[in-house]
Motif scaffolding. Structure first.
Motif, PDB file in Angstrom:
ATOM      1  N   HIS A  61       0.842  -1.207   0.000  1.00 37.60           N
ATOM      2  CA  HIS A  61       0.000   0.000   0.000  1.00 37.60           C
ATOM      3  C   HIS A  61       0.874   1.252   0.000  1.00 37.60           C
ATOM      4  O   HIS A  61       0.629   2.201  -0.744  1.00 37.60           O
ATOM      5  CB  HIS A  61      -0.899   0.050   1.240  1.00 37.60           C
ATOM      6  N   GLY A  65       1.167   3.726  -3.061  1.00 38.78           N
ATOM      7  CA  GLY A  65       0.669   5.060  -2.723  1.00 38.78           C
ATOM      8  C   GLY A  65       1.678   6.141  -3.057  1.00 38.78           C
ATOM      9  O   GLY A  65       1.318   7.206  -3.560  1.00 38.78           O
ATOM     10  N   ALA A  70      -0.597   9.123  -3.905  1.00 44.49           N
ATOM     11  CA  ALA A  70      -1.675   9.075  -2.915  1.00 44.49           C
ATOM     12  C   ALA A  70      -1.195   9.591  -1.557  1.00 44.49           C
ATOM     13  O   ALA A  70      -1.975   9.657  -0.615  1.00 44.49           O
ATOM     14  CB  ALA A  70      -2.203   7.643  -2.776  1.00 44.49           C
ATOM     15  N   PRO A  72       1.215   8.658   1.158  1.00 39.46           N
ATOM     16  CA  PRO A  72       1.143   7.908   2.418  1.00 39.46           C
ATOM     17  C   PRO A  72       1.649   8.768   3.569  1.00 39.46           C
ATOM     18  O   PRO A  72       2.668   9.440   3.443  1.00 39.46           O
ATOM     19  CB  PRO A  72       2.055   6.706   2.200  1.00 39.46           C
ATOM     20  N   LEU A  93      -3.425   7.118   3.674  1.00 35.49           N
ATOM     21  CA  LEU A  93      -3.147   7.836   2.433  1.00 35.49           C
ATOM     22  C   LEU A  93      -3.941   9.136   2.458  1.00 35.49           C
ATOM     23  O   LEU A  93      -5.147   9.123   2.688  1.00 35.49           O
ATOM     24  CB  LEU A  93      -3.545   6.981   1.228  1.00 35.49           C
ATOM     25  N   VAL A  96      -6.127  10.357  -1.818  1.00 34.03           N
ATOM     26  CA  VAL A  96      -6.712   9.285  -2.631  1.00 34.03           C
ATOM     27  C   VAL A  96      -7.692   9.912  -3.610  1.00 34.03           C
ATOM     28  O   VAL A  96      -8.633  10.597  -3.225  1.00 34.03           O
ATOM     29  CB  VAL A  96      -7.418   8.241  -1.742  1.00 34.03           C
ATOM     30  N   ALA A 104      -3.594   1.820  -5.340  1.00 33.22           N
ATOM     31  CA  ALA A 104      -3.095   1.852  -3.962  1.00 33.22           C
ATOM     32  C   ALA A 104      -3.847   0.861  -3.068  1.00 33.22           C
ATOM     33  O   ALA A 104      -3.241   0.198  -2.223  1.00 33.22           O
ATOM     34  CB  ALA A 104      -3.210   3.264  -3.394  1.00 33.22           C
TER      35      ALA A 104
END
Length: 180
Positions: A61, A65, A70, A72, A93, A96, A104
């Motif tokens: 993830h 990400g 995204a 993180p 995240l 998004v 992600a």
């Protein structure tokens, strides 16, 4: 070092090929994963055996990400008691969007590559079981439990619904161009 015929019937060993060798190599890890899953449901102590998989799941993830912007912000692999079970880890995240939600959120599918790469490495031509393979079975087993996205991951991935529209339009255009 152990030969195939020492652990499996001769009729199984006659079908040996690269894919079969990989499946045969991964079978103990899959069985061990099922045991770990059952034990972890029975008592929280056994969640420790899922830690390697949880780390890979959350890192998937995190890195996807990063790559998809995204953003993180937080990473945890400390299990927390939740209503109805345990949350084994999490990645927050902060950005998004429709274009990065599915990649992600569904990134744990990449974790399935870990057992496959280990099996590919260990089943090179002329392979035989060695002591390290027992250790690798314990390291690979949690990856089978971690490669499926959680229910929360699936919900987040639904934010990428425009991908379905884009894919349908692309398929329609290709179909139209091919048959016209």
């Amino acid at each position: 070092m152990i030969d195939c015929s020492a652990i499996a019937p001769a009729w199984i060993c006659q079908y040996r090929g690269a894919a079969f060798d990989m499946l045969l190599y991964l079978a103990p890890s899959v069985m061990l994963a099922l045991v770990i899953r059952r034990l972890a449901a029975w008592h929280p102590f056994f969640l420790l055996f899922r830690l390697a998989g949880t780390i890979c799941h959350e890192l998937a993830h995190f890195f996807v990400g990063l790559v998809t912007y995204a953003r993180p912000a937080a990473f945890s692999v400390v299990p927390r008691r939740m209503a109805g079970g345990w949350q084994l880890g999490s990645v927050s995240l902060t950005r998004v969007r429709w274009y990065n939600a599915a990649p992600a959120a569904l990134a744990p599918f990449l974790v399935a590559g870990v057992p496959l790469l280990v099996a590919l490495w260990r089943t090179r031509p002329g392979w035989q079981f060695e002591g390290i393979d027992l250790l690798l079975a314990f390291a690979v087993a949690p990856q089978f439990l971690a490669c499926w996205p959680s229910a929360a991951d699936w919900k987040i991935s639904l934010r990428s619904w425009p991908y379905l529209v884009i894919a349908a339009l692309a398929w329609g255009a290709l179909h139209y161009l091919h048959f016209s």
